[in-house]
Motif scaffolding. Structure first.
Motif, PDB file in Angstrom:
ATOM      1  N   THR A 129       0.863  -1.174   0.000  1.00 43.66           N
ATOM      2  CA  THR A 129       0.000   0.000   0.000  1.00 43.66           C
ATOM      3  C   THR A 129       0.905   1.231   0.000  1.00 43.66           C
ATOM      4  OG1 THR A 129      -1.899   1.089   1.035  1.00 43.66           O
ATOM      5  CG2 THR A 129      -0.301   0.088   2.512  1.00 43.66           C
ATOM      6  N   VAL A 130       0.403   2.337  -0.532  1.00 48.97           N
ATOM      7  CA  VAL A 130       1.191   3.562  -0.664  1.00 48.97           C
ATOM      8  C   VAL A 130       0.447   4.693   0.033  1.00 48.97           C
ATOM      9  CG1 VAL A 130       2.262   5.165  -2.288  1.00 48.97           C
ATOM     10  CG2 VAL A 130       2.022   2.741  -2.899  1.00 48.97           C
ATOM     11  N   ARG A 131       1.208   5.501   0.768  1.00 54.01           N
ATOM     12  CA  ARG A 131       0.608   6.612   1.496  1.00 54.01           C
ATOM     13  C   ARG A 131       1.545   7.808   1.445  1.00 54.01           C
ATOM     14  NH1 ARG A 131       3.229   6.840   6.484  1.00 54.01           N
ATOM     15  NH2 ARG A 131       4.399   4.966   7.001  1.00 54.01           N
ATOM     16  N   LEU A 132       1.029   8.963   1.810  1.00 51.60           N
ATOM     17  CA  LEU A 132       1.871  10.132   1.978  1.00 51.60           C
ATOM     18  C   LEU A 132       2.694   9.942   3.239  1.00 51.60           C
ATOM     19  CD1 LEU A 132      -0.759  12.960   1.313  1.00 51.60           C
ATOM     20  CD2 LEU A 132       0.791  11.869  -0.323  1.00 51.60           C
ATOM     21  N   SER A 133       3.930  10.373   3.205  1.00 54.79           N
ATOM     22  CA  SER A 133       4.742  10.316   4.407  1.00 54.79           C
ATOM     23  C   SER A 133       4.060  11.147   5.488  1.00 54.79           C
ATOM     24  CB  SER A 133       6.136  10.878   4.129  1.00 54.79           C
ATOM     25  OG  SER A 133       6.866  10.991   5.333  1.00 54.79           O
ATOM     26  N   THR A 134       4.110  10.660   6.701  1.00 54.22           N
ATOM     27  CA  THR A 134       3.527  11.400   7.819  1.00 54.22           C
ATOM     28  C   THR A 134       4.544  12.347   8.447  1.00 54.22           C
ATOM     29  OG1 THR A 134       4.088   9.628   9.359  1.00 54.22           O
ATOM     30  CG2 THR A 134       1.876   9.580   8.375  1.00 54.22           C
ATOM     31  N   THR A 135       5.798  12.267   7.988  1.00 55.14           N
ATOM     32  CA  THR A 135       6.876  13.031   8.595  1.00 55.14           C
ATOM     33  C   THR A 135       7.625  13.924   7.619  1.00 55.14           C
ATOM     34  OG1 THR A 135       7.184  11.225  10.148  1.00 55.14           O
ATOM     35  CG2 THR A 135       8.955  12.807  10.028  1.00 55.14           C
ATOM     36  N   PRO A 149       7.604  16.113   4.133  1.00 56.23           N
ATOM     37  CA  PRO A 149       6.873  16.685   3.001  1.00 56.23           C
ATOM     38  C   PRO A 149       7.476  16.236   1.674  1.00 56.23           C
ATOM     39  CG  PRO A 149       7.319  18.366   4.665  1.00 56.23           C
ATOM     40  CD  PRO A 149       8.094  17.140   5.067  1.00 56.23           C
ATOM     41  N   GLY A 150       6.604  15.901   0.725  1.00 54.15           N
ATOM     42  CA  GLY A 150       7.057  15.515  -0.602  1.00 54.15           C
ATOM     43  C   GLY A 150       7.551  14.086  -0.723  1.00 54.15           C
ATOM     44  N   PHE A 151       7.370  13.289   0.296  1.00 55.30           N
ATOM     45  CA  PHE A 151       7.774  11.886   0.248  1.00 55.30           C
ATOM     46  C   PHE A 151       6.532  11.003   0.356  1.00 55.30           C
ATOM     47  CE2 PHE A 151      11.730  13.816   1.238  1.00 55.30           C
ATOM     48  CZ  PHE A 151      12.751  12.917   0.944  1.00 55.30           C
ATOM     49  N   ILE A 152       6.602   9.845  -0.263  1.00 53.57           N
ATOM     50  CA  ILE A 152       5.577   8.818  -0.077  1.00 53.57           C
ATOM     51  C   ILE A 152       6.226   7.657   0.656  1.00 53.57           C
ATOM     52  CG2 ILE A 152       4.212   9.442  -2.097  1.00 53.57           C
ATOM     53  CD1 ILE A 152       5.514   6.918  -3.481  1.00 53.57           C
ATOM     54  N   THR A 153       5.409   6.843   1.281  1.00 55.45           N
ATOM     55  CA  THR A 153       5.899   5.645   1.950  1.00 55.45           C
ATOM     56  C   THR A 153       5.141   4.461   1.386  1.00 55.45           C
ATOM     57  OG1 THR A 153       6.353   6.896   3.965  1.00 55.45           O
ATOM     58  CG2 THR A 153       6.235   4.498   4.170  1.00 55.45           C
ATOM     59  N   ILE A 154       5.906   3.472   0.948  1.00 54.37           N
ATOM     60  CA  ILE A 154       5.309   2.227   0.478  1.00 54.37           C
ATOM     61  C   ILE A 154       5.500   1.192   1.568  1.00 54.37           C
ATOM     62  CG2 ILE A 154       5.380   0.380  -1.242  1.00 54.37           C
ATOM     63  CD1 ILE A 154       6.164   2.402  -3.311  1.00 54.37           C
ATOM     64  N   THR A 155       4.402   0.619   2.012  1.00 52.33           N
ATOM     65  CA  THR A 155       4.441  -0.452   3.000  1.00 52.33           C
ATOM     66  C   THR A 155       4.252  -1.756   2.247  1.00 52.33           C
ATOM     67  OG1 THR A 155       3.515   0.993   4.695  1.00 52.33           O
ATOM     68  CG2 THR A 155       3.384  -1.384   5.102  1.00 52.33           C
ATOM     69  N   THR A 156       5.219  -2.652   2.393  1.00 52.16           N
ATOM     70  CA  THR A 156       5.165  -3.956   1.728  1.00 52.16           C
ATOM     71  C   THR A 156       5.076  -5.048   2.780  1.00 52.16           C
ATOM     72  OG1 THR A 156       7.591  -4.008   1.617  1.00 52.16           O
ATOM     73  CG2 THR A 156       6.417  -3.232  -0.342  1.00 52.16           C
ATOM     74  N   ALA A 203       4.708 -12.407   7.456  1.00 52.59           N
ATOM     75  CA  ALA A 203       4.083 -11.643   8.545  1.00 52.59           C
ATOM     76  C   ALA A 203       4.845 -10.362   8.855  1.00 52.59           C
ATOM     77  CB  ALA A 203       3.999 -12.508   9.800  1.00 52.59           C
ATOM     78  N   ASN A 204       5.855 -10.035   8.048  1.00 53.35           N
ATOM     79  CA  ASN A 204       6.672  -8.849   8.275  1.00 53.35           C
ATOM     80  C   ASN A 204       6.269  -7.721   7.334  1.00 53.35           C
ATOM     81  OD1 ASN A 204       8.306 -10.200  10.215  1.00 53.35           O
ATOM     82  ND2 ASN A 204       9.389 -11.199   8.532  1.00 53.35           N
ATOM     83  N   PHE A 205       6.449  -6.504   7.816  1.00 55.85           N
ATOM     84  CA  PHE A 205       6.105  -5.322   7.034  1.00 55.85           C
ATOM     85  C   PHE A 205       7.317  -4.399   6.962  1.00 55.85           C
ATOM     86  CE2 PHE A 205       1.683  -6.164   6.583  1.00 55.85           C
ATOM     87  CZ  PHE A 205       1.382  -6.973   7.669  1.00 55.85           C
ATOM     88  N   ALA A 206       7.534  -3.839   5.790  1.00 49.23           N
ATOM     89  CA  ALA A 206       8.619  -2.875   5.605  1.00 49.23           C
ATOM     90  C   ALA A 206       8.016  -1.576   5.091  1.00 49.23           C
ATOM     91  CB  ALA A 206       9.647  -3.419   4.618  1.00 49.23           C
ATOM     92  N   HIS A 207       8.549  -0.471   5.573  1.00 44.63           N
ATOM     93  CA  HIS A 207       8.088   0.862   5.177  1.00 44.63           C
ATOM     94  C   HIS A 207       9.264   1.554   4.498  1.00 44.63           C
ATOM     95  CE1 HIS A 207       4.674   0.179   7.868  1.00 44.63           C
ATOM     96  NE2 HIS A 207       5.572  -0.260   8.734  1.00 44.63           N
ATOM     97  N   THR A 208       9.123   1.851   3.227  1.00 37.91           N
ATOM     98  CA  THR A 208      10.202   2.478   2.465  1.00 37.91           C
ATOM     99  C   THR A 208       9.727   3.824   1.946  1.00 37.91           C
ATOM    100  OG1 THR A 208      10.903   0.255   1.791  1.00 37.91           O
ATOM    101  CG2 THR A 208      11.878   2.125   0.612  1.00 37.91           C
ATOM    102  N   ARG A 209      10.540   4.836   2.173  1.00 40.78           N
ATOM    103  CA  ARG A 209      10.192   6.203   1.791  1.00 40.78           C
ATOM    104  C   ARG A 209      10.833   6.552   0.447  1.00 40.78           C
ATOM    105  NH1 ARG A 209      11.895  10.027   6.352  1.00 40.78           N
ATOM    106  NH2 ARG A 209      10.390   8.876   7.534  1.00 40.78           N
ATOM    107  N   TYR A 210      10.061   7.237  -0.407  1.00 36.70           N
ATOM    108  CA  TYR A 210      10.530   7.702  -1.709  1.00 36.70           C
ATOM    109  C   TYR A 210      10.151   9.163  -1.869  1.00 36.70           C
ATOM    110  CZ  TYR A 210      10.921   2.748  -2.748  1.00 36.70           C
ATOM    111  OH  TYR A 210      11.254   1.419  -2.713  1.00 36.70           O
ATOM    112  N   GLN A 211      11.052   9.926  -2.489  1.00 34.75           N
ATOM    113  CA  GLN A 211      10.808  11.351  -2.684  1.00 34.75           C
ATOM    114  C   GLN A 211      10.194  11.618  -4.045  1.00 34.75           C
ATOM    115  OE1 GLN A 211      14.300  13.821  -2.447  1.00 34.75           O
ATOM    116  NE2 GLN A 211      13.094  15.665  -2.169  1.00 34.75           N
ATOM    117  N   VAL A 212       9.208  12.527  -4.055  1.00 40.19           N
ATOM    118  CA  VAL A 212       8.650  13.018  -5.306  1.00 40.19           C
ATOM    119  C   VAL A 212       9.577  14.147  -5.776  1.00 40.19           C
ATOM    120  CG1 VAL A 212       6.674  14.130  -6.413  1.00 40.19           C
ATOM    121  CG2 VAL A 212       6.302  12.401  -4.640  1.00 40.19           C
TER     122      VAL A 212
END
Length: 189
Positions: free
Chosen positions: A136-142, A144-151, A155-164
Motif C-alpha cells: 500500500t502507498v501513502r503520503l509520508s507522515t513526517t 513533506p514531498g515523500f511517499i511511503t510504500i508499506t510492503t 508476517a513482516n512489514f517494511a516501510h520504504t520512503r521515496y521522494q517526489v
C-alpha cells in the motif's frame, strides 16, 4: 508558476473549517513520528491562500477532503514552505516542487493501492485485512514531498520512503524514475 493567478474553486461544506476563514496546520517540525498526520493549531493559513486553493481545485473533485487531510496536504505539498520563503530563487524552486507534488497527487489519487492518509499503523492493518495486496502507498507522515510504500513479506512489514522529484517522478533504489505508483511498485514486488 504564479499561484495567485489560479481561480478559486468553491469550497464545499465538507471542507469548511470551524472558523469561517481559517484552517489550522502543524508547525511541529522536529521530525516527530507522524507530525503531518496529527496537525496542531500552531500554524494558521487562510481559506483564500492561493496554494490551498490550488490543492483544493486539483483534488477536491476526486473525493471530499476532511479538514485534517487538507492540513496534511498543505504541508505535504510544501505550501507552508512556499509562504515562508522570501528569497526569490528559493521561492521559485519551492513553487516548482509544490506544483510537482500536486501533479503527482493528481496522477496517483485513483490508483488502487494509494491510500494517501494512512499512517504506519493503518497501512499495516489494511494489509493484514487485505491478504491479496502485497503493498500500500501513502503520503509520508513526517517528510513533506515523500511517499511511503508499506510492503508485506509473510508476517513482516517494511516501510520504504521515496521522494517526489521536481519533475513529479519517483526514483527507485536503482535510479530509475517512475511517473506512477504502480510502475514503482512493480519493481518492489
Amino acid at each position: 508558476q504564479n499561484m495567485s493567478a489560479l481561480p478559486s474553486p468553491p469550497i464545499s461544506p465538507s471542507v469548511q473549517s470551524p472558523s469561517p476563514t481559517m484552517i489550522y496546520g502543524s508547525l511541529d517540525r522536529n521530525e516527530q513520528q507522524g507530525w503531518m498526520s496529527r496537525g496542531g493549531p500552531e500554524c494558521i493559513f487562510s481559506q483564500s491562500d492561493p496554494y490551498l486553493q490550488h490543492i483544493l481545485q486539483c483534488l477536491s473533485s476526486e473525493t471530499p477532503l476532511a479538514q485534517e487531510h487538507i492540513k496534511w496536504l498543505y504541508h505535504w505539498c510544501g505550501a507552508y514552505e512556499c509562504i515562508r520563503t522570501f528569497n526569490e530563487p528559493q521561492l521559485t524552486t519551492k513553487n516548482s516542487l509544490f506544483g510537482a507534488r500536486v501533479a503527482f497527487l493528481q496522477r496517483s489519487w485513483k490508483e488502487q493501492h494509494f491510500r494517501p492518509f494512512d499512517t504506519m499503523e493503518s497501512a499495516i492493518q489494511y494489509l493484514q485485512s487485505h491478504q491479496d495486496y502485497a503493498y500500500t502507498v501513502r503520503l509520508s507522515t513526517t517528510r513533506p514531498g515523500f511517499i511511503t510504500i508499506t510492503t508485506r513479506s509473510n508476517a513482516n512489514f517494511a516501510h520504504t520512503r521515496y521522494q517526489v522529484l521536481q519533475n513529479s517522478a519517483i526514483v527507485d533504489s536503482k535510479g530509475n524514475q517512475h511517473l506512477s505508483i504502480s510502475s514503482l511498485a512493480a519493481t518492489l514486488v
